[in-house]
Design a protein around this motif. Structure first.
Motif, mmCIF file in Angstrom:
data_model
loop_
_atom_site.group_PDB
_atom_site.id
_atom_site.type_symbol
_atom_site.label_atom_id
_atom_site.label_comp_id
_atom_site.label_asym_id
_atom_site.label_seq_id
_atom_site.Cartn_x
_atom_site.Cartn_y
_atom_site.Cartn_z
ATOM 1 N N MET A 94 10.718 -8.207 -2.534
ATOM 2 C CA MET A 94 10.132 -6.869 -2.625
ATOM 3 C C MET A 94 8.881 -6.694 -1.760
ATOM 4 O O MET A 94 8.410 -7.600 -1.101
ATOM 5 N N ALA A 95 8.327 -5.472 -1.815
ATOM 6 C CA ALA A 95 7.240 -5.058 -0.937
ATOM 7 C C ALA A 95 5.890 -5.625 -1.375
ATOM 8 O O ALA A 95 5.656 -5.904 -2.561
ATOM 9 N N ILE A 96 5.003 -5.756 -0.391
ATOM 10 C CA ILE A 96 3.625 -6.172 -0.648
ATOM 11 C C ILE A 96 2.631 -5.131 -0.130
ATOM 12 O O ILE A 96 1.431 -5.254 -0.347
ATOM 13 N N LEU A 97 3.135 -4.104 0.551
ATOM 14 C CA LEU A 97 2.277 -3.074 1.130
ATOM 15 C C LEU A 97 2.846 -1.683 0.817
ATOM 16 O O LEU A 97 4.069 -1.509 0.764
ATOM 17 N N GLY A 98 1.968 -0.729 0.595
ATOM 18 C CA GLY A 98 2.402 0.653 0.396
ATOM 19 C C GLY A 98 3.179 0.895 -0.877
ATOM 20 O O GLY A 98 3.877 1.905 -0.994
ATOM 21 N N THR A 99 3.044 0.023 -1.855
ATOM 22 C CA THR A 99 3.809 0.161 -3.096
ATOM 23 C C THR A 99 3.154 1.176 -4.031
ATOM 24 O O THR A 99 2.023 1.617 -3.813
ATOM 25 N N SER A 100 3.866 1.518 -5.083
ATOM 26 C CA SER A 100 3.296 2.360 -6.135
ATOM 27 C C SER A 100 3.772 1.819 -7.476
ATOM 28 O O SER A 100 4.622 0.925 -7.531
ATOM 29 N N GLU A 101 3.236 2.348 -8.534
ATOM 30 C CA GLU A 101 3.651 1.909 -9.869
ATOM 31 C C GLU A 101 5.099 2.274 -10.156
ATOM 32 O O GLU A 101 5.686 1.808 -11.125
ATOM 33 N N HIS A 102 5.680 3.110 -9.272
ATOM 34 C CA HIS A 102 7.044 3.575 -9.500
ATOM 35 C C HIS A 102 8.092 2.789 -8.699
ATOM 36 O O HIS A 102 9.283 2.895 -9.002
ATOM 37 N N CYS A 103 7.666 2.051 -7.676
ATOM 38 C CA CYS A 103 8.660 1.380 -6.826
ATOM 39 C C CYS A 103 7.992 0.358 -5.915
ATOM 40 O O CYS A 103 6.947 0.638 -5.312
ATOM 41 N N ILE A 104 8.633 -0.824 -5.783
ATOM 42 C CA ILE A 104 8.160 -1.843 -4.841
ATOM 43 C C ILE A 104 9.314 -2.295 -3.943
ATOM 44 O O ILE A 104 9.320 -3.414 -3.424
ATOM 45 N N ALA A 105 10.290 -1.420 -3.747
ATOM 46 C CA ALA A 105 11.436 -1.747 -2.904
ATOM 47 C C ALA A 105 11.040 -1.769 -1.433
ATOM 48 O O ALA A 105 10.033 -1.168 -1.038
ATOM 49 N N VAL A 106 11.834 -2.445 -0.598
ATOM 50 C CA VAL A 106 11.578 -2.502 0.836
ATOM 51 C C VAL A 106 12.690 -1.791 1.603
ATOM 52 O O VAL A 106 13.816 -1.669 1.134
ATOM 53 N N PHE A 107 12.338 -1.343 2.797
ATOM 54 C CA PHE A 107 13.302 -0.725 3.702
ATOM 55 C C PHE A 107 13.962 -1.835 4.519
ATOM 56 O O PHE A 107 13.266 -2.698 5.061
ATOM 57 N N PRO A 108 15.298 -1.858 4.654
ATOM 58 C CA PRO A 108 15.979 -3.032 5.194
ATOM 59 C C PRO A 108 16.238 -3.072 6.694
ATOM 60 O O PRO A 108 16.649 -4.110 7.211
ATOM 61 N N SER A 109 16.049 -1.977 7.416
ATOM 62 C CA SER A 109 16.488 -1.916 8.812
ATOM 63 C C SER A 109 15.692 -2.828 9.739
ATOM 64 O O SER A 109 14.475 -2.982 9.595
ATOM 65 N N ASP A 110 16.388 -3.432 10.711
ATOM 66 C CA ASP A 110 15.734 -4.146 11.812
ATOM 67 C C ASP A 110 15.469 -3.181 12.967
ATOM 68 O O ASP A 110 14.387 -3.184 13.561
ATOM 69 N N MET A 111 16.458 -2.375 13.287
ATOM 70 C CA MET A 111 16.333 -1.432 14.393
ATOM 71 C C MET A 111 15.097 -0.548 14.237
ATOM 72 O O MET A 111 14.360 -0.291 15.202
ATOM 73 N N CYS A 112 14.847 -0.098 13.014
ATOM 74 C CA CYS A 112 13.744 0.834 12.786
ATOM 75 C C CYS A 112 12.382 0.192 12.979
ATOM 76 O O CYS A 112 11.405 0.893 13.286
ATOM 77 N N ILE A 113 12.290 -1.110 12.814
ATOM 78 C CA ILE A 113 11.007 -1.771 13.023
ATOM 79 C C ILE A 113 10.640 -1.707 14.502
ATOM 80 O O ILE A 113 9.500 -1.422 14.874
ATOM 81 N N ALA A 114 11.622 -1.929 15.360
ATOM 82 C CA ALA A 114 11.381 -1.806 16.795
ATOM 83 C C ALA A 114 11.101 -0.362 17.178
ATOM 84 O O ALA A 114 10.212 -0.091 18.006
ATOM 85 N N LEU A 115 11.831 0.582 16.609
ATOM 86 C CA LEU A 115 11.598 1.998 16.917
ATOM 87 C C LEU A 115 10.193 2.429 16.509
ATOM 88 O O LEU A 115 9.566 3.247 17.186
ATOM 89 N N ALA A 116 9.689 1.874 15.408
ATOM 90 C CA ALA A 116 8.325 2.183 14.988
ATOM 91 C C ALA A 116 7.324 1.652 16.003
ATOM 92 O O ALA A 116 6.358 2.342 16.362
ATOM 93 N N ALA A 117 7.540 0.423 16.461
ATOM 94 C CA ALA A 117 6.633 -0.168 17.446
ATOM 95 C C ALA A 117 6.680 0.595 18.768
ATOM 96 O O ALA A 117 5.661 0.716 19.465
ATOM 97 N N LEU A 118 7.838 1.111 19.120
ATOM 98 C CA LEU A 118 8.003 1.832 20.384
ATOM 99 C C LEU A 118 7.558 3.289 20.304
ATOM 100 O O LEU A 118 7.562 3.996 21.312
#
Length: 339
Positions: free
Chosen positions: A149-173
């Motif tokens: 699960m997530a360690i950043l940007g969490t809330s008391e309602h959810c600690i799930a993570v986003f699974p995409s690899d492609m989107c991590i590169a798109l964010a950096a770009l």
């Protein structure tokens, strides 16, 4: 799996019109995530609208400003292996090829990749509470087995993570997502496309009802000389990231003139902290400086017992990936990465 009607859209406007005339409809491209959700009884569309023939543009086209436009309807495989992507945006190619399996990449579309839902154990178990699946029911992961699960940007309602690899590169770009819907076309900067959980963890992104992703624009700067994508996972094949890092650097000798760092596997959306990138500008590309940037990126990180290790793992990954970006040839098959 529920019964549903199937409609095929001839173009974008036809798809939007069909969606507006149906109740509880879903667009389907490759279906690599949607069909799983339906099989697990987590998604119940009454109508599937096939949009595979709605887009007519090539998988990758050059734009007037020197960047590239990716068709949302193209497959991940066709995008990753496209000569222009390999030449100008190898960071994106590496990230896509780190995800899923070859068979899935041959089916999954670029637009669908952006719309993946979390791979949280509890989200996929309809017998336990999950605010993302059933708002207000509670988050079983917070006190459960939360290793992924997530360690950043969490809330008391959810600690799930986003699974995409492609989107991590798109964010950096710093990509831009182009969409079209009942109210016409609009563009969304990538940083604003996905959402943090807050009080509404059931909402993964900022698409409006009926909108379709039509394309993704990449700016001219592709960091083709100094880049790296590092994915740390439990096994090397067909596994989601515990922590992933996309790094792009523009160097003048050993001095950093521009830096982009985005993390995956740590938050409800691709995680990027511009302050850390600004810190690196004008400094030497060294482990010490990447470590300080990592501290800025991970400021406020919180573990939940079983995923406490992710904080240190993420810091080490940021440092290692920064050094790997200095020598992209280390990412060739069979090459040993820099420590």
């Amino acid at each position: 799996m529920n019964n549903f009607d199937y409609l095929k859209a001839g173009d974008i406007q036809d798809a939007i019109g069909k969606s507006g005339s149906c109740t509880d409809s879903s667009y389907i491209g490759g279906g690599t995530n949607l069909l799983d959700l339906m099989k697990y009884d987590l998604a119940h569309p009454t109508t599937l609208i096939d949009i595979n023939h709605a887009g007519t543009q090539d998988a990758v086209t050059e734009t007037e400003n020197g960047g590239l436009r990716l068709s949302a309807f193209a497959t991940n495989a066709d995008t990753a292996w496209h000569p222009l992507i390999e030449e100008k945006y190898p960071l994106l190619s590496k990230a896509i090829l780190a995800g899923a399996s070859a068979q899935i990449r041959n089916m999954a579309t670029n637009g669908g990749n952006l719309l993946q839902r979390t791979r949280c154990y509890y989200f996929y178990d309809a017998n336990v509470p999950c605010n993302k699946r059933e708002p207000g029911s509670g988050c079983s992961a917070i006190l459960g087995y939360n290793r992924i699960m997530a360690i950043l940007g969490t809330s008391e309602h959810c600690i799930a993570v986003f699974p995409s690899d492609m989107c991590i590169a798109l964010a950096a770009l710093e990509a831009t997502v182009n969409v079209e819907g009942p109210n016409g076309p609009r563009s969304i900067v990538f940083a604003d496309f996905h959402r943090l959980p807050g009080d509404t963890p059931e909402l993964d992104n900022n698409l409006l009802p009926g909108e379709i992703i039509t394309s993704i624009d990449l700016p001219p700067q592709g960091f083709s000389d100094n880049y790296s994508y590092l994915k740390l996972r439990d096994r090397n094949s067909y596994a989601f990231a515990l922590v992933s890092v996309a790094t792009g650097l523009e160097l003048d000798g050993d001095i950093i003139r521009n830096a982009r760092i985005a993390l995956g596997g740590v938050a409800h959306k691709p995680w990027r902290v511009p302050e850390a990138e600004e810190f690196l500008v004008g400094k030497a590309a060294s482990e010490e400086n990447f470590a300080q940037a990592a501290d800025i990126i991970l400021r406020g990180a919180t573990g939940y017992q079983y995923n406490d290790f992710k904080i240190e793992l993420a810091k080490r990954a940021i440092i290692r990936n920064g050094m790997m970006a200095l020598h992209p040839e280390t990412q060739l098959p069979g090459a040993l990465p820099s420590a």
